[in-house]
Scaffold this active site. Structure first.
Site, PDB file in Angstrom:
ATOM      1  N   SER A 111      45.312  42.745  47.391  1.00  0.00           N
ATOM      2  CA  SER A 111      45.867  41.744  46.471  1.00  0.00           C
ATOM      3  C   SER A 111      45.434  41.872  45.021  1.00  0.00           C
ATOM      4  O   SER A 111      45.954  41.153  44.163  1.00  0.00           O
ATOM      5  CB  SER A 111      45.517  40.336  46.963  1.00  0.00           C
ATOM      6  OG  SER A 111      46.361  39.977  48.041  1.00  0.00           O
ATOM      7  N   LYS A 148      48.102  42.152  42.416  1.00  0.00           N
ATOM      8  CA  LYS A 148      48.748  41.023  41.725  1.00  0.00           C
ATOM      9  C   LYS A 148      48.345  40.920  40.255  1.00  0.00           C
ATOM     10  O   LYS A 148      48.990  40.199  39.490  1.00  0.00           O
ATOM     11  CB  LYS A 148      48.448  39.714  42.459  1.00  0.00           C
ATOM     12  CG  LYS A 148      49.045  39.644  43.876  1.00  0.00           C
ATOM     13  CD  LYS A 148      48.789  38.284  44.496  1.00  0.00           C
ATOM     14  CE  LYS A 148      49.395  38.177  45.892  1.00  0.00           C
ATOM     15  NZ  LYS A 148      48.567  38.799  46.935  1.00  0.00           N
ATOM     16  N   SER A 156      46.256  33.719  45.592  1.00  0.00           N
ATOM     17  CA  SER A 156      46.791  35.007  46.045  1.00  0.00           C
ATOM     18  C   SER A 156      48.059  34.865  46.879  1.00  0.00           C
ATOM     19  O   SER A 156      48.246  35.541  47.892  1.00  0.00           O
ATOM     20  CB  SER A 156      45.720  35.768  46.845  1.00  0.00           C
ATOM     21  OG  SER A 156      45.974  37.154  46.824  1.00  0.00           O
TER      22      SER A 156
END
Length: 369
Positions: free
Chosen positions: A65, A68, A120
């Site tokens: 993640s 991102k 997230s």
């Protein structure tokens, strides 16, 4: 010691190099480099992206993640021009961590970024991608173009969320470069620095969602300002973090690290033990500049301000300066007028440029026109 009065006769575009050292405070002994559990890791000073520690920093790995960060960078740059409304639909659904968006929810792009970075949300990342580019594939192309622009040569994005996908990878070094770039955005930096924040919906009207940041270092390490956590079965634990103390900003990245919280603390302790603030220019420095046609034959010029930058302990003696001034100036000269510049270099790399200003006024000599 400060530089004393020096007469310099040089043309603009020409240069003179000289060495100088300043008092920088009591010396401290650097710690030994820590052992980390990460497969890949790096610690940089964001001022010049200077590497303080690295371990397999160019190994291509899945990154989960922390992907991102790139999705948010693109989204916020887009939102600065058009903070568009995005309606959530089933094509944007995703497994894993979530903002728990529902069919028909409408949010501003900037609000989706909050949920994507703080908790997230994979659904928020997909909504951003499809809302901007029309498809995951098209948005991934935007991500890869931005990576190329930033010099992330060992990175390839396939998803906006970081969920495992064939061909989706980066390196600790590339992600450190991305973090450094992202943290220069005041909006991005503000979001990732929040321990808690609220995401507001346009529809349903007055709907809000409270979010708690996953980044424990915001509470556990002094000066932490962000930025992003990540985990998948394939990538393991991934973590990027940023700490700022006394004008020095350090960024750490670890990939596939089962002990990431402790490792980041150890990396920052080590980094701050190595760093110092170098005095690149001081207002007390002064230089003489000849004057033609004035009631004084010369004027004193000095840097307009003290200037500090981050360096490594022991580098002070390697500072060099390039003084750029005209051969002479014509009267009249006003106090505070810019008359040249003082450039500071470390190992050939320019680290500071400070304007030189006249410390006094010089009137035209009587009888001169």
């Amino acid at each position: 010691m400060f530089i004393r009065k020096i007469t310099a006769f040089i043309l603009f575009g020409a240069s003179i190099l000289f060495c100088c050292s300043f008092e920088t405070g009591a010396a401290e002994i650097s710690m030994s480099a820590p052992e980390t559990s990460a497969v890949s890791a790096i610690l940089i000073c964001s001022e010049g992206n200077r590497v303080l520690y690295e371990k397999n920093a160019d190994q291509r790995l899945p990154i989960a993640s922390i992907t991102k960060i790139m999705t948010a960078v693109i989204a916020l740059e887009y939102a600065a021009k058009d903070d568009k409304l995005i309606t959530f639909d089933n094509s944007m659904s995703a497994e894993g961590s979530s903002l728990y968006l529902e069919y028909g929810d409408r949010l501003r792009l900037s609000e989706l970024v909050k949920g994507m970075l703080c908790v997230s949300g994979n659904d928020a990342a997909n909504a951003v991608a499809i809302g901007i580019a029309g498809s995951i594939e098209a948005f991934s192309e935007l991500m890869n173009n931005k990576a190329s622009e930033l010099g992330m040569m060992n990175t390839h994005f396939v998803t906006p969320s970081g969920l495992d996908a064939e061909g989706h990878y980066s390196t600790a070094r590339d992600m450190a470069v991305l973090c450094s770039y992202a943290m220069k955005s005041p909006v991005f930096a503000d979001i990732v620095s929040r321990k808690n924040l609220e995401v507001s919906f346009e529809y349903p009207e007055n709907k809000k969602r409270s979010c708690v940041n996953h980044n424990r270092l915001l509470s556990e390490y002094e000066g932490c300002t962000g930025i992003k956590t990540g985990y998948t079965d394939k990538a393991g634990r991934t973590l990027t973090s940023c700490v700022r103390r006394n004008g020095t900003e350090l960024i750490a990245v670890t990939l596939n690290d089962r002990n990431d919280w402790a490792d980041h603390k150890a990396l920052f302790d080590y980094g701050f033990s190595r760093c110092t603030r170098l005095r690149a220019a001081a207002r007390e420095q002064c230089f003489s500049l000849p004057v033609v046609g004035g009631d004084s034959d010369e004027i004193t010029v000095s840097p307009e301000t003290d200037c500090f930058c981050t360096g490594i302990r022991g580098e002070e003696s390697r500072l060099e300066y390039k003084l750029v001034m005209p051969h002479f100036v014509y009267a009249p000269i006003n106090k505070g007028e810019v008359t040249g510049s003082l450039c500071c270099y470390l190992d050939g790399r320019r680290i500071a440029v400070v304007p030189l200003r006249a410390a006094m006024s010089v009137e035209t000599e009587k009888g001169e026109k």
